[in-house]
Design a protein around this motif. Structure first.
Motif, PDB file in Angstrom:
ATOM      1  N   SER A 141      -3.176  -8.423  -4.147  1.00  0.00           N
ATOM      2  CA  SER A 141      -4.320  -7.701  -3.572  1.00  0.00           C
ATOM      3  C   SER A 141      -3.913  -6.375  -2.946  1.00  0.00           C
ATOM      4  O   SER A 141      -4.770  -5.566  -2.592  1.00  0.00           O
ATOM      5  CB  SER A 141      -4.994  -8.558  -2.498  1.00  0.00           C
ATOM      6  OG  SER A 141      -4.143  -8.681  -1.368  1.00  0.00           O
ATOM      7  N   LEU A 142      -2.626  -6.136  -2.786  1.00  0.00           N
ATOM      8  CA  LEU A 142      -2.193  -4.964  -2.012  1.00  0.00           C
ATOM      9  C   LEU A 142      -1.378  -3.955  -2.817  1.00  0.00           C
ATOM     10  O   LEU A 142      -0.835  -3.010  -2.248  1.00  0.00           O
ATOM     11  CB  LEU A 142      -1.370  -5.414  -0.796  1.00  0.00           C
ATOM     12  CG  LEU A 142      -2.142  -6.178   0.283  1.00  0.00           C
ATOM     13  CD1 LEU A 142      -1.212  -6.511   1.454  1.00  0.00           C
ATOM     14  CD2 LEU A 142      -3.321  -5.356   0.799  1.00  0.00           C
TER      15      LEU A 142
ATOM     16  N   ASP B  39       1.924  -1.717   8.538  1.00  0.00           N
ATOM     17  CA  ASP B  39       0.724  -0.886   8.391  1.00  0.00           C
ATOM     18  C   ASP B  39      -0.349  -1.611   7.593  1.00  0.00           C
ATOM     19  O   ASP B  39      -1.543  -1.472   7.860  1.00  0.00           O
ATOM     20  CB  ASP B  39       1.061   0.431   7.668  1.00  0.00           C
ATOM     21  CG  ASP B  39       1.722   1.437   8.590  1.00  0.00           C
ATOM     22  OD1 ASP B  39       1.732   1.222   9.810  1.00  0.00           O
ATOM     23  OD2 ASP B  39       2.246   2.435   8.066  1.00  0.00           O
ATOM     24  N   ALA B  40       0.093  -2.361   6.585  1.00  0.00           N
ATOM     25  CA  ALA B  40      -0.874  -2.988   5.686  1.00  0.00           C
ATOM     26  C   ALA B  40      -1.579  -4.170   6.315  1.00  0.00           C
ATOM     27  O   ALA B  40      -2.743  -4.423   6.011  1.00  0.00           O
ATOM     28  CB  ALA B  40      -0.180  -3.414   4.393  1.00  0.00           C
ATOM     29  N   VAL B  41      -0.897  -4.919   7.166  1.00  0.00           N
ATOM     30  CA  VAL B  41      -1.508  -6.171   7.630  1.00  0.00           C
ATOM     31  C   VAL B  41      -1.836  -6.209   9.120  1.00  0.00           C
ATOM     32  O   VAL B  41      -2.568  -7.113   9.541  1.00  0.00           O
ATOM     33  CB  VAL B  41      -0.637  -7.400   7.269  1.00  0.00           C
ATOM     34  CG1 VAL B  41      -0.392  -7.452   5.762  1.00  0.00           C
ATOM     35  CG2 VAL B  41       0.676  -7.418   8.032  1.00  0.00           C
TER      36      VAL B  41
ATOM     37  N   GLN C 188      -2.242  -1.534  -4.867  1.00  0.00           N
ATOM     38  CA  GLN C 188      -2.755  -0.173  -4.739  1.00  0.00           C
ATOM     39  C   GLN C 188      -2.639   0.328  -3.306  1.00  0.00           C
ATOM     40  O   GLN C 188      -2.371   1.511  -3.063  1.00  0.00           O
ATOM     41  CB  GLN C 188      -4.206  -0.109  -5.219  1.00  0.00           C
ATOM     42  CG  GLN C 188      -4.765   1.300  -5.287  1.00  0.00           C
ATOM     43  CD  GLN C 188      -4.004   2.181  -6.268  1.00  0.00           C
ATOM     44  OE1 GLN C 188      -3.792   1.814  -7.414  1.00  0.00           O
ATOM     45  NE2 GLN C 188      -3.554   3.349  -5.807  1.00  0.00           N
ATOM     46  N   VAL C 189      -2.819  -0.567  -2.348  1.00  0.00           N
ATOM     47  CA  VAL C 189      -2.657  -0.179  -0.942  1.00  0.00           C
ATOM     48  C   VAL C 189      -1.253   0.361  -0.699  1.00  0.00           C
ATOM     49  O   VAL C 189      -1.068   1.425  -0.092  1.00  0.00           O
ATOM     50  CB  VAL C 189      -2.936  -1.382  -0.014  1.00  0.00           C
ATOM     51  CG1 VAL C 189      -2.443  -1.096   1.407  1.00  0.00           C
ATOM     52  CG2 VAL C 189      -4.419  -1.718   0.000  1.00  0.00           C
TER      53      VAL C 189
ATOM     54  N   GLN D 269       2.436   7.116  -0.973  1.00  0.00           N
ATOM     55  CA  GLN D 269       2.043   8.501  -1.214  1.00  0.00           C
ATOM     56  C   GLN D 269       1.911   9.284   0.084  1.00  0.00           C
ATOM     57  O   GLN D 269       2.348  10.434   0.167  1.00  0.00           O
ATOM     58  CB  GLN D 269       0.723   8.537  -1.983  1.00  0.00           C
ATOM     59  CG  GLN D 269       0.274   9.969  -2.289  1.00  0.00           C
ATOM     60  CD  GLN D 269      -0.899  10.030  -3.239  1.00  0.00           C
ATOM     61  OE1 GLN D 269      -1.427   9.017  -3.674  1.00  0.00           O
ATOM     62  NE2 GLN D 269      -1.311  11.245  -3.565  1.00  0.00           N
TER      63      GLN D 269
ATOM     64  N   ASN E 272      -0.627   3.746  -2.149  1.00  0.00           N
ATOM     65  CA  ASN E 272      -1.179   4.817  -1.313  1.00  0.00           C
ATOM     66  C   ASN E 272      -0.364   5.031  -0.041  1.00  0.00           C
ATOM     67  O   ASN E 272      -0.160   6.171   0.391  1.00  0.00           O
ATOM     68  CB  ASN E 272      -2.626   4.504  -0.934  1.00  0.00           C
ATOM     69  CG  ASN E 272      -3.572   4.781  -2.077  1.00  0.00           C
ATOM     70  OD1 ASN E 272      -3.227   4.566  -3.228  1.00  0.00           O
ATOM     71  ND2 ASN E 272      -4.753   5.274  -1.770  1.00  0.00           N
ATOM     72  N   LEU E 273       0.099   3.948   0.549  1.00  0.00           N
ATOM     73  CA  LEU E 273       0.919   4.102   1.758  1.00  0.00           C
ATOM     74  C   LEU E 273       2.198   4.868   1.444  1.00  0.00           C
ATOM     75  O   LEU E 273       2.666   5.683   2.249  1.00  0.00           O
ATOM     76  CB  LEU E 273       1.259   2.735   2.353  1.00  0.00           C
ATOM     77  CG  LEU E 273       0.107   2.018   3.058  1.00  0.00           C
ATOM     78  CD1 LEU E 273       0.528   0.603   3.463  1.00  0.00           C
ATOM     79  CD2 LEU E 273      -0.339   2.795   4.299  1.00  0.00           C
TER      80      LEU E 273
END
Lengths: 392, 392
Positions: free
Chosen positions: B258-259, B108-110, B261-262, B268, B265-266
């Motif tokens: 860099s990720l 999902d992140a990348v 916090q991302v 959460q 949230n994912l």
């Protein structure tokens, strides 16, 4: 890398939107009474915890049915039969890794990138955020707060939902009883929403997590009361609220017959299921937990009346007495910035509230108080808030 | 509703692709020795289970840190420091609801819809399936199996990875030691992949779940040995394999700065975290589990040698002796349809194997055997399979 950019933007925005910021500000203060989170103050009852511990000690630590062991799906069918007076098949239920996970999977199943999903606002913020992360567009329809002769009430104008439907709309998310407002759809409203969804070919994602926390006689009206078996409704739910299991992260979906295999696959490729030993706790909750829930609901009603009484006496606090869920969502005369007020109430009343800014359109001026808590602490908190309003 | 159509197509396809079909065929047979799943035969050790049970009985059943309690992230940092001889910050680690969940969130992140992610095949099927569900395109690069003087070995041709990169490529997924092949990247191969990723601006998703299950001296080579702090590598991992916790559904991600916090949230908006009482078990595993893992690895090496010896003597079974993980991935002379063979081995040898068809390109003719099991049962299973091959 548009997704990554979106995620980074969400990541930057989220902590500022409310609850977490206030919690970070207030956590750990001496004498603080925290009413900001959506959970009661009781730990999971022993009959549930012990069932899980026994299974864990007994070695139920291997891979198991990803959609839930047969026993928990059968227990869900029994639970629904007792509370909704219909018969259900175990195959209708899929276990998830929390109510949040149930919502995420329901969104994945019915709405893709660019699709729109309508939801009723003010709302628990995670639905809209999860929709956004999945690439869908969350479209709020604001509930109405009206006051007649000093008595306030939230209501849902189904015409406003109808007016928000576009060719890209795929689903209507209905949380009733509602977090944070306590709004509880009556049967006529549910019927109107269902007929609208049928007419326009939309899915309904029904979040009736608080169905048993209802204070006007029996559980809250449900889509189950009026639906046909083939209506396109997905019910997302959680063990969290009924059985003091917020920390467990176990939920379920009552699926549509056409999507049972879809959800099984979505489970497989997200979390691959829930620990079997936790599922034993879930079975105990479902089969042996009715009395615990009934006590919690009776307590919540007392707690609601206590808080409403104290805050109502100030003459400066406005709210609809919530017929369901376990939150009081209130505004204070003279308070326009609920986020600033929540910080100030931490600093000067030592009570933790969730600012209405966290709950989106229509909630900006409100504060949310969770009243599922010991009455002595709740009374103390309500008095402190009342004093704070008088000092304004 | 393209997504729903895709999901339905996936749902139809998945059960037919292999392991589940064979398991459904063989489950519950008298005397069956099941070696089809990716787990050992020991339950979670008591020192881990007890830590979780104590926390559960002690009321650790409320909402908690969604990214993991500080104690578990500190324990992860200590675990990495012991095994990888560098220092790590607790903030680098995020707890997930399984290794599968870690992979899904990393994807999902990348990688977004239409993006390509390269992976090495044969491979555990869930990576490609999860990529597909998230809208990305999984692109296999097939490992090479070569035999020199009767000794076989899997290898990775990094030039083939380079040739598979397109403008839409976002990431390379590297599972080493590999499920199912046991292929284990040497330091030079890792270096070549890392340089390629740096040169082409790609992420690496490193699945080094089996790093400690390595039979050639110490743990397997890792990207951690060669990377700079700012290299764009996400490490997905799980408690499942090291500590016999497959059924727990707890994993972690070592994120990129860099990720952080991302990923918070994912978490959460997917599962909102892992039960705190389970996290206490995870802390015990990390802090007190090294000796258990060492025993498991020593046992797995014995088990590997036992199975390789018995099957090798048939003269009809071909395999690379796996330097890592706990699977034997083998072909049998005369067997071209591994799915049919797996059914026949259930019927006529009463042993459960995973058909290579489940592992995608390059795996079609193979069978996978999990050897993390009691030696007497494993010997019996190997003898039955050997007899089956002789009857062909």
């Amino acid at each position: 890398m548009a997704l990554l950019e979106t995620l980074r933007a969400e990541a930057r925005a989220a902590p500022e939107s409310g609850i977490v910021a206030v919690m970070n500000h207030g956590r750990g203060r001496d004498g603080m009474i925290p009413l900001w989170a959506g959970e009661g103050d009781l730990p999971t009852p022993a009959f549930i915890a012990d069932a899980a511990s026994r299974a864990l000690a007994g070695g139920e630590t291997f891979y198991t049915w990803q959609k839930g062991i047969p026993e928990v799906r059968q227990a869900l069918a029994r639970y629904y039969e007792r509370h909704f007076n219909k018969t259900f098949a175990p195959e209708e239920f899929i276990l998830t890794g929390s109510g949040m996970h149930a919502i995420q999977l329901a969104l994945d199943a019915v709405a893709g990138k660019g699709d729109e999903v309508i939801y009723l606002s003010p709302a628990w913020p995670n639905f809209a955020a999860a929709a956004g992360i999945s690439g869908a567009v969350p479209v709020p329809v604001v509930l109405d707060l009206t006051g007649i002769a000093g008595s306030w009430g939230w209501s849902c104008d189904v015409e406003k939902i109808a007016a928000s439907i576009t060719p890209r709309t795929r689903a209507i998310f209905v949380n009733t009883p509602s977090n944070p407002t306590g709004w509880t759809a009556d049967r006529e409203t549910l019927q109107a929403i269902l007929e609208l969804a049928r007419a326009r070919g939309l899915w309904i994602i029904a979040d009736e997590i608080y169905a048993l926390f209802h204070y006007d006689g029996g559980r809250a009206p449900s889509f189950i009361d009026i639906m046909r078996d083939d209506d396109r409704i997905l019910f997302v739910n959680s063990f969290s609220k009924n059985w003091s299991m917020t920390g467990w992260r176990v939920g379920w979906i009552k699926t549509h017959p056409s999507l049972q295999q879809v959800f099984e696959n979505l489970i497989q490729y997200s979390t691959s299921g829930v620990a079997q030993f936790m599922q034993r706790g879930a079975v105990a909750a479902l089969d042996e937990g009715d009395a615990f829930v009934a006590r919690q609901v009776a307590h919540a009603r007392q707690a609601r009346d206590l808080v409403c009484g104290i805050l109502g006496q100030t003459g400066k606090v406005r709210f609809a007495v919530p017929p369901g869920a376990f939150y009081l969502f209130f505004s204070i005369d003279g308070v326009n910035d609920s986020r600033a007020a929540a910080f100030d109430i931490v600093d000067h009343a030592n009570v933790g509230l969730a600012p209405g800014t966290a709950f989106g359109a229509g909630g900006e001026k409100f504060l949310r108080l969770c009243f599922l808590r010991r009455l002595d602490q709740l009374e103390e908190a309500a008095i402190r808030i009342a004093d704070w309003t008088r000092r304004l």
